[in-house]
Scaffold this motif. Structure first.
Motif, short mmCIF file in Angstrom:
data_model
loop_
_atom_site.label_atom_id
_atom_site.label_comp_id
_atom_site.label_asym_id
_atom_site.label_seq_id
_atom_site.Cartn_x
_atom_site.Cartn_y
_atom_site.Cartn_z
N GLU A 189 77.62 -18.84 66.53
CA GLU A 189 77.39 -19.25 67.91
C GLU A 189 76.89 -20.68 67.94
N HIS B 11 75.06 -23.27 70.72
CA HIS B 11 74.41 -23.27 72.03
C HIS B 11 74.09 -24.67 72.50
N THR C 240 71.31 -25.94 75.43
CA THR C 240 70.36 -25.60 76.51
C THR C 240 69.62 -26.87 76.88
N THR D 28 79.69 -19.00 79.07
CA THR D 28 79.84 -18.35 77.77
C THR D 28 81.32 -18.31 77.44
N LYS E 274 73.53 -24.69 80.36
CA LYS E 274 73.43 -23.76 79.24
C LYS E 274 74.85 -23.34 78.86
N ASN F 203 77.17 -21.33 75.79
CA ASN F 203 77.18 -20.50 74.58
C ASN F 203 78.63 -20.34 74.15
N ARG G 295 80.96 -18.66 71.41
CA ARG G 295 80.87 -17.60 70.41
C ARG G 295 82.21 -17.44 69.68
N TRP H 113 73.38 -15.08 81.53
CA TRP H 113 73.73 -15.93 80.39
C TRP H 113 73.02 -15.50 79.10
N HIS H 114 71.71 -15.23 79.21
CA HIS H 114 70.93 -14.88 78.02
C HIS H 114 71.40 -13.61 77.35
N LEU I 150 73.65 -13.79 74.16
CA LEU I 150 73.25 -14.43 72.91
C LEU I 150 73.20 -13.42 71.78
#
Ligand code: FES
Ligand code: FES
Lengths: 785, 157
Positions: free
Chosen positions: A167, A169, A171, A315, A348, A350, A352, A778-779, A782
């Motif tokens: 991943e 990220h 932020t 994401t 933010k 992410n 993956r 969003w979180h 993770l």
């Protein structure tokens, strides 16, 4: 001194020196060097997507007449990879994808090798296969790499967990506060794309021999040094024992940016003591293609009524296939592609990289950027619709300009995108609207894109020859883009005051040239070009120093021109460079110079990026595309009526060659936007294995692209140049999608826009995408160990 | 089976399974590697050669059917130092990229221009429907073909 190199001596439409041989069939690509005087190899590939290997019995195959050697995992136990060493050369205990190599056979003829391959018995126990990213992310999903925690990490710091290979990220700032603002409109979208196959006309192939205790691999690759290092790693040999040479390459497009079959040929060469050729059949080339990955995104933005993007969360899921490969690196790029183009308040992201039991994906021209630009630009149009703002005005207001910060906090220099948009606006305003007014739905769109030059280490050596010509030695490879035959000799010749035809350009031989990251990412002109420029400048200084003594004139009063050192302003004065070389040989010996280059590193905001291979982009490149389309409401067929590109090139060293790259790149993008699609069947195999089912753009499908080269944007590249060959494909999917959305009034959320898909959309049968496996929180997306 | 045919003006005897594709005989036995094996299914045109003057995909022509026929490959079209007008136009317009498709393109277009020396843009594109290029995006190839003035030189080979 040497008010170096007046740009005018470098910039020209130099024709290609390799054209004549390529046009008369004389160029020998690796595939053309395969002959009867060597062994022929084939790979035994799995016909299931997921299984445990119980036994591999090669005895029958080995006993066949003409079979010279068989190799399996036992012969090459090493693991390789990018970021994580997760990839064996041959399946060991687990088969992880349909088509995975299990063994390889070298035989006197290809026919015998194929027959022997059929005689290899592989006993397996089938395991459940995880074929989609949605399945892979299910909490009960089987692990594709049960040993993922034990793998050697080649780079630290990224979150990983189970089927999430990697991943990356970003932020920066407080998105919660941004989305909670009372004055914002929140726009929430999901988008999806399939895989694209490169289809280079020369498939991946290699010819290997084992000489004086060293491997020699001749192959069709973009990355000779990667081939050298990966071969050493999986074979457990010292890297210094591997030599890689590369003749003309018949197309790459990123597919050949990874090492794949080369170590197999090397292994068989050592085992047999003979020269071994290994070449993918067209079907194998398709079925084992390291495609542009399929990807999915959930993106949402908080936008004020006057069009300021105060918050953005996204994401992205990138399908690695069975092994991490390029997607692990490419997860980094989301910050600069999906997170690019526009000024953002809080952000933010992410990205993956997800394992599935499908053939591994790889790098394809403007990799990661092409689909993220589609996602971003369609989302941008949806934002404009939601707040009632004109898409062009919105873009002009929000594109990154001088002093603005990007997603990871890097500070951008120069106003580039806004003037480019204005140029495009002016061109389009001056052109006739091509609405056929024949009942078809007409749409037009303009999109922006941000890409970069993938810089990194390069080395160059130049030997100045007694006749005044120069030999340039680098690890560059001519894959078709022309950099080895155009921009590099142009740069060197301009600095030395000779004609580019007098610069001999040696193609990659890892025994002769210094390390290099490879040909791709638009980096040849920039990285190899910078190293070559440095080497040439060192020689230039030597020439001027010696000539200064000989002519009793200070170096500042001399000029290099037409193969001579002249006293400035007195054409025909002075002497030939050959005479200077002769003098140098008397004084100290032959003249040579070396140069090197690496990424200078651009600062970003500390602490806002995790799992990234690079935190900022050294040389951003921008582009603006515009198109008009007509959509047939009865068939769903999309006709492209016009296509325009304004591309940031820094300085155009060979304008004609850049235009060729743009025409070719846009055409590949049209294929991606409209019909190129690799799909995976229920057994985990690709459904398109040849030209019949994988449709490439034909002459009648394309149109002349109207091109403006935008010069003058800042660049650390040689003489201000940027890479120009990658970016042309970047926003074709985005532009076509935005135009079709406007033509049909439907929210285009998927590519390619095949007639059935467009028809379904027009008729209102297309379901809006809403991914259950990407949480709106969003979180929640993770990785958790 | 033994087959006698003319390849680039030279009479040759080939002993092969009659089902062997002409392309493989050219590349493997004659070591004429200008014709490229790309799709092997008749779609891409990279393997195009002239059989009795007609441009055909050599991957789809079994050698057994070619007894007594005359084959011209890219190697036999023109000496490399004196390219024919199609080749010269491609050089002049700098249209080549990786180059894999071009031997086939040249064969197709040379035969095409002999029958249609003054084609329209659309006709050139139609003539290329069996020749795929992954690199160039075609338009510059078409520009180059349309620039050819002296067709007689093409047919005069
Ligand atoms: S190889 Fe013959 S048409 Fe493609
Ligand atoms: S130039 Fe590469 S396929 Fe045509």
């Amino acid at each position: 001194m040497n008010a170096v190199t007046d740009l005018a001596s470098v910039v020209m439409d130099l024709p290609r020196r390799d054209a004549q041989d390529k046009l008369t069939g004389r160029t020998r690509y690796t595939i053309d060097n395969i002959g009867a005087d060597m062994l022929h190899a084939v790979q035994v590939r799995s016909d299931v997507a997921s299984a445990r290997i119980l036994e591999i019995d090669c005895s029958k195959a080995l006993a066949m007449k003409g079979v010279r050697a068989i190799v399996t995992h036992a012969d090459a136990p090493g693991l390789h990879g990018i970021g994580v060493a997760d990839h064996p050369l041959f399946a060991s205990d687990l088969i992880r994808y349909h088509g995975e190599p299990i063994a390889a056979i070298a035989a006197d003829t290809l026919e015998i090798a194929h027959a022997a391959a059929r005689a290899v018995l592989v006993r397996t126990e089938l395991l459940p296969a995880v074929l989609t990213m949605a399945e892979a992310l299910d909490e009960h999903a089987p692990l594709i790499h049960p040993d993922w925690q034990r793998y050697e990490l080649l780079k630290e710091g990224a979150p990983r967990a189970g089927n999430v290979a990697w991943e990356a990220h970003v932020t920066r700032g407080d998105t919660d506060a941004a989305f909670a603002r009372p004055d914002v409109t929140v726009v929430d979208d999901c988008f999806r794309v399939g895989r694209q196959s490169h289809v280079p006309f020369e498939p991946r192939c290699a010819i290997a021999s084992y000489e004086d205790g060293r491997f020699h691999i001749q192959c069709s690759t973009q990355v000779p040094w990667t081939v050298r290092n990966v071969t050493a790693k999986v074979l457990g040999a010292a890297a210094s024992r591997v030599r890689v040479t590369v003749p003309a390459v018949g197309g790459g497009f990123g597919l050949k940016f990874d090492c794949t079959i080369e170590p197999v040929a090397a292994l068989l060469a050592r085992k047999t003591g003979k020269t071994v050729s290994l070449c993918n059949s067209r079907e194998e080339e398709f079925l084992s293609c390291l495609c542009r990955e399929n990807a999915e995104v959930r993106i949402r933005s908080a936008v004020t009524p006057d069009g300021e993007i105060v918050g953005r969360e996204a994401t992205v899921l990138m399908d690695c296939g069975a092994y991490g490969g390029e997607q692990i690196f490419l997860s980094t790029m989301t910050a600069h592609t999906l997170g690019g183009n526009y000024r953002l308040g809080a952000v933010k992201l992410n990205s993956r990289a997800v394992y599935t039991n499908t053939p591994p994906n790889g790098a394809f021209r403007a990799c990661n950027g092409v689909y993220n630009t589609f996602f971003l630009e369609r989302h941008t149009d949806n934002i404009c619709a939601a707040i009632g703002m004109d898409p062009m005005e919105f873009r002009k207001q929000n594109v990154l300009g001088d002093g603005d910060i990007g997603a990871t906090g890097q500070v951008f220099q120069g106003d580039v995108l806004r003037p480019m948009l204005e140029r495009m606006e002016a061109i389009s305003a001056g052109a006739e609207r091509r609405d056929p007014a024949d009942g078809r739905l007409y749409g037009r769109a303009t999109t922006v894109g941000t890409w970069f030059v993938f810089v990194g280490p390069s080395a160059a050596t130049i030997n100045l020859n007694a006749d005044g010509s120069a030999t340039l030695v680098t690890s560059g490879v001519e894959i078709g883009s022309g950099t080895m035959v155009q921009s590099l000799p142009q740069i060197v010749a301009g600095i030395l005051g000779i004609h580019p035809a007098d610069v001999i350009v040696k193609t990659a031989d890892t025994d002769a040239s210094g390390r290099d990251l490879g040909v791709g990412g638009g980096r040849t002109t920039v990285s190899i070009g910078s190293a070559s420029k440095m080497a040439a400048e060192k020689i230039r200084e030597q020439i001027l120093e010696i000539a200064s003594e000989m002519l009793q004139t200070p170096p500042s009063g001399l000029a290099l021109r037409g193969g001579r050192v002249e006293i400035a302003g007195r054409p025909g004065s002075g002497m030939t460079i050959a005479a200077v070389v002769q003098r140098a040989e008397e004084l100290f010996g032959p003249m040579s110079g070396t140069g090197n280059f690496t990424a200078p590193g651009v600062p970003s905001l500390p602490g806002c990026a995790a799992g990234h291979f690079i935190d900022a982009i050294d040389i951003p490149i921008f582009t603006v595309h515009d198109c008009e389309v007509a959509v047939d409401p009865d068939t769903g067929h999309v006709d492209v009526l016009s296509y325009r590109v304004v591309q940031d090139v820094g300085v155009a060293i060979n304008p004609r060659a850049i235009r060729s790259q743009i025409q070719g790149g846009v055409t590949q993008g049209l294929g991606y936007a409209l019909h190129e699609n690799i799909t995976i069947d229920e057994h985990g195999s690709m459904e398109q294995s040849g030209f019949e089912h994988y449709l490439l753009p034909l002459a009648q499908d394309v149109l002349p692209v109207e091109i403006v080269l935008h010069e003058g944007a800042p660049s650390i590249g040689p003489l201000g140049a940027k890479g120009a060959g990658e970016i042309p494909i970047l926003n074709v999917g985005a532009t076509i999608a935005c135009a079709v959305a406007r033509a049909t009034g439907r929210p285009v959320a998927e590519l390619p826009l095949t007639p059935p898909r467009v028809l379904e959309m027009i008729q209102g049968h297309a379901k809006a995408l809403d991914f259950a496996h990407i949480s709106p929180v969003w979180h929640a997306n993770l990785a958790r160990r | 089976m033994t087959i006698e045919l003319t390849i680039n003006g030279e009479v040759r005897t080939v002993t092969a399974d009659p089902r062997t594709a002409l392309l493989d005989v050219l590349r493997d036995s004659c070591r004429l590697t200008g014709a490229k094996a790309v799709c092997r299914e008749g779609f891409c045109g990279a393997c195009t050669v002239l059989v009795d003057g007609e441009a055909v995909p050599s991957c789809l022509r079994p050698i057994g059917m070619l007894d007594g026929r005359s084959i011209v490959t890219i190697e036999g079209l023109a000496h490399f130092e004196t390219p024919n007008p199609v080749q010269q136009a491609f050089i002049d317009h700098d249209v080549v990229q990786c180059g894999m498709c071009f031997p086939g393109m040249v064969m197709t277009l040379t035969a095409f221009l002999e029958t249609n020396p003054a084609p329209s843009r659309g006709e050139v594109k139609a003539a290329l429907s069996g020749n795929i290029c992954r690199c160039t995006g075609y338009e510059r190839i078409v520009d180059a073909v349309l620039s050819i003035q002296d067709m007689r030189k093409v047919s005069g080979r």
